[in-house]
Write a protein that holds these residues in place. Sequence first.
Motif, PDB file in Angstrom:
ATOM      1  N   SER A  65     -18.630   5.970  42.334  1.00 15.96           N
ATOM      2  CA  SER A  65     -18.517   4.865  41.793  1.00 15.96           C
ATOM      3  C   SER A  65     -18.400   5.114  40.148  1.00 15.96           C
ATOM      4  CB  SER A  65     -19.731   3.854  42.184  1.00 15.96           C
ATOM      5  OG  SER A  65     -20.876   4.705  41.621  1.00 15.96           O
ATOM      6  N   GLU A  66     -18.358   3.893  39.669  1.00 12.96           N
ATOM      7  CA  GLU A  66     -18.431   4.050  37.946  1.00 12.96           C
ATOM      8  C   GLU A  66     -19.905   4.340  37.679  1.00 12.96           C
ATOM      9  OE1 GLU A  66     -16.991   0.822  35.701  1.00 12.96           O
ATOM     10  OE2 GLU A  66     -15.252   0.476  36.909  1.00 12.96           O
ATOM     11  N   ASP A  68     -21.776   6.323  39.377  1.00  8.07           N
ATOM     12  CA  ASP A  68     -22.008   7.909  39.437  1.00  8.07           C
ATOM     13  C   ASP A  68     -21.443   8.365  38.342  1.00  8.07           C
ATOM     14  OD1 ASP A  68     -22.964   7.432  41.910  1.00  8.07           O
ATOM     15  OD2 ASP A  68     -21.094   7.488  42.990  1.00  8.07           O
TER      16      ASP A  68
END
Length: 103
Positions: A65-66, A68
């Motif tokens: 994800s963004e 992460d």
Amino acid sequence: MFSGIAMLAKLTSKNQLTLPKAATAAVEATEYFDVQTRDGVIVLTPVRVQRADAVRAKLAELALSEADVENAVQWARQRVAEPAAIHKRKPATHSRKTTRSKS
């Protein structure tokens, strides 16, 4: 060692080399080449530069994800900043007087 047709290319005074059209046509369309030397031989290997779409596809494939990515960037920046913090300069202990002229 190598197979194919031998071709001639001239190295210019500016260290530039123009590859014969037949040589570039024989490989996948590319703008960049990895350059290596092996036993006195220059080896050019076509390289495909990954574009942003390919990066996004890889992130989706890995289910990142963004958040992460942001966490990874913050972690990396901390690792880079830590050595700099160790070597910080001590503040100057003396003060410098300045004089101003009256107008």
